[in-house]
Design an enzyme around this catalytic site. Structure first.
Site, short mmCIF file in Angstrom:
data_model
loop_
_atom_site.label_atom_id
_atom_site.label_comp_id
_atom_site.label_asym_id
_atom_site.label_seq_id
_atom_site.Cartn_x
_atom_site.Cartn_y
_atom_site.Cartn_z
N SER A 101 0.85 -1.21 0.00
CA SER A 101 0.00 0.00 0.00
C SER A 101 0.87 1.24 0.00
CB SER A 101 -0.87 0.00 1.25
OG SER A 101 -1.51 1.25 1.42
N TYR A 123 -1.69 -1.33 10.62
CA TYR A 123 -1.87 -1.64 9.20
C TYR A 123 -0.68 -1.15 8.37
CZ TYR A 123 -3.81 -1.29 4.46
OH TYR A 123 -4.02 -1.39 3.11
P1 NAD Z 1 -11.48 -6.02 0.45
O1 NAD Z 1 -12.15 -5.94 1.76
O2 NAD Z 1 -12.33 -6.13 -0.74
O3 NAD Z 1 -10.45 -7.23 0.43
C1 NAD Z 1 -9.76 -7.68 1.56
C2 NAD Z 1 -10.03 -9.17 1.68
O4 NAD Z 1 -9.17 -9.69 2.68
C3 NAD Z 1 -11.44 -9.51 2.12
O5 NAD Z 1 -12.29 -9.68 1.00
C4 NAD Z 1 -11.24 -10.81 2.87
O6 NAD Z 1 -11.63 -11.91 2.07
C5 NAD Z 1 -9.75 -10.89 3.11
N1 NAD Z 1 -9.45 -11.13 4.53
C6 NAD Z 1 -9.44 -10.23 5.52
N2 NAD Z 1 -9.17 -10.86 6.68
C7 NAD Z 1 -9.01 -12.17 6.40
C8 NAD Z 1 -8.71 -13.32 7.17
N3 NAD Z 1 -8.50 -13.28 8.50
N4 NAD Z 1 -8.65 -14.52 6.54
C9 NAD Z 1 -8.86 -14.60 5.20
N5 NAD Z 1 -9.12 -13.54 4.43
C10 NAD Z 1 -9.20 -12.35 5.02
O7 NAD Z 1 -10.54 -4.72 0.34
P2 NAD Z 1 -9.37 -4.33 -0.68
O8 NAD Z 1 -9.19 -2.89 -0.49
O9 NAD Z 1 -9.62 -4.88 -2.01
O10 NAD Z 1 -8.11 -5.05 -0.03
C11 NAD Z 1 -7.26 -5.92 -0.75
C12 NAD Z 1 -5.81 -5.59 -0.41
O11 NAD Z 1 -5.52 -4.30 -0.92
C13 NAD Z 1 -5.51 -5.54 1.08
O12 NAD Z 1 -4.26 -6.16 1.33
C14 NAD Z 1 -5.41 -4.06 1.36
O13 NAD Z 1 -4.58 -3.79 2.44
C15 NAD Z 1 -4.82 -3.58 0.06
N6 NAD Z 1 -4.94 -2.15 -0.21
C16 NAD Z 1 -6.16 -1.57 -0.37
C17 NAD Z 1 -6.23 -0.22 -0.64
C18 NAD Z 1 -7.54 0.48 -0.83
O14 NAD Z 1 -7.58 1.71 -0.87
N7 NAD Z 1 -8.65 -0.22 -0.94
C19 NAD Z 1 -5.06 0.55 -0.75
C20 NAD Z 1 -3.84 -0.07 -0.58
C21 NAD Z 1 -3.79 -1.43 -0.32
#
Ligand code: NAD
Ligand code: MG
Length: 304
Positions: free
Chosen positions: A196, A209
């Site tokens: 991220s 985080y």
């Molecule tokens: P999202 O909620 O759609 O996806 C995160 C997923 O993580 C969930 O769908 C869930 O299935 C899984 N998860 C969480 N805890 C878990 C556990 N204990 N066991 C199994 N699965 C688990 O949100 P997203 O934003 O698409 O996140 C995906 C990745 O992108 C993450 O690593 C997040 O940190 C990263 N990210 C997101 C952003 C943003 O702005 N959305 C920015 C930078 C990084």
């Protein structure tokens, strides 16, 4: 009531990055963790109506953790449209999102495998990889994407339990699933970890985080050197603000959601499908000389 923000122009259509999507102003909203794409207002664009495959992952076999929603779902859909069979993992509470993604994968003639479970459980980290490899008859792409993001305003209020859950989910599970995957990944395989912009610009309310995301960058660069001589490439993708269910499920203060993503140089949040192409590039052999890189997909937020 709320217009979906989907585009029907594919990712190869010549267009302005400013106006490809309008700047969203999500209303204040809250979901319990883990949030659902199904309940997100406005709906996010996973590329389901637009992503056009060009055969870049023909015959490949991929496992995407957190592939039910958000960035992972957009990646799973893009991989399938590029010709890969795809297994996704998710928490049991996310079955509705997972089934939608599985349907989109099978709609393009690829095999979909759905594996619910909790990645903070060490045994599940091994089982999920073994099951994916068994049901896909092999594995050559691993995307470590699952993540937990919960705000906490003061270190005094940040419990050991939350710190441990965040570390277990975001980085410790990554060690375990990757170790398990090495039993299956042939030469030529690719591993992509989701980090991220928080790795470089930690928000004061995301200490646990953001520090896991810095660890993911470092882990990816070190592991990349360890595995490169074996013909396995490791890279990372660092998204900026992307509209996904992680945000309204305690990932941001609810009152700040209407402004979400407006501080990027493009002046808007990103949509999940805009991140997917970075994963496709790093998964495919066209990036054969890209090793240990973190590809920023953040709308123009400066990074080191
Ligand atoms: P999202 O909620 O759609 O996806 C995160 C997923 O993580 C969930 O769908 C869930 O299935 C899984 N998860 C969480 N805890 C878990 C556990 N204990 N066991 C199994 N699965 C688990 O949100 P997203 O934003 O698409 O996140 C995906 C990745 O992108 C993450 O690593 C997040 O940190 C990263 N990210 C997101 C952003 C943003 O702005 N959305 C920015 C930078 C990084
Ligand atoms: Mg989800």
């Amino acid at each position: 009531m709320y217009e979906p923000r989907h585009t029907h122009a594919d990712q190869l259509f010549f267009q302005s990055p400013v106006s490809r999507y309008s700047a969203i102003e999500p209303p204040e909203q809250h979901q319990d963790e883990p949030g659902l794409d199904a309940d997100l207002v406005p709906q996010a664009d996973l590329g389901e109506f637009s992503y056009r495959g060009t055969g870049r992952l023909e015959g490949r076999k991929a496992l995407v953790t957190g592939g039910d929603s958000g960035i992972g779902a957009a990646v799973a859909i893009a991989f399938a449209r590029e010709g890969a069979d795809v297994a996704i993992t998710y928490l049991p509470a996310e079955e509705v999102d997972a089934q939608k993604v599985a349907q989109l994968i099978t709609d393009c003639g690829s095999r979909a495998v759905t594996i619910p479970g909790d990645l903070t459980n060490a045994r599940f980290c091994q089982e999920v990889v073994d099951q994916a490899a068994a049901e896909l008859a092999g594995l050559d792409i691993l995307v470590n994407n699952a993540g937990k993001q919960v705000i906490s305003r003061n270190l005094e209020d940040l419990s050991d339990e939350q710190v441990e859950q965040t570390y277990q989910t975001n980085i410790i599970a990554m060690f375990r699933t990757t170790r398990a995957a090495l039993q299956h990944l042939p030469e030529g395989s690719t591993i992509i970890n989701t980090t991220s912009v928080e790795a470089y610009q930690p928000a004061p309310i995301l200490l646990d985080y953001a520090s896991t995301k810095a660890a993911i960058n470092n882990f990816s660069k070190g592991l990349a050197q360890q595995l490169a001589p074996k013909g396995i490439r490791v890279n990372a993708v660092a998204p900026g603000p992307i509209w996904t269910p992680i945000q309204p499920s305690d990932g941001q203060p609810p009152e700040e959601l209407p402004e979400f993503g407006k501080s990027t140089a493009l002046g808007r949040a990103g949509q999940p499908t805009e991140v997917a192409a970075a994963f496709v590039f790093l998964a495919s052999p066209e990036s054969s000389f890209v090793v240990g890189e973190t590809l920023n997909v953040n709308g123009g937020m400066p990074t080191p």
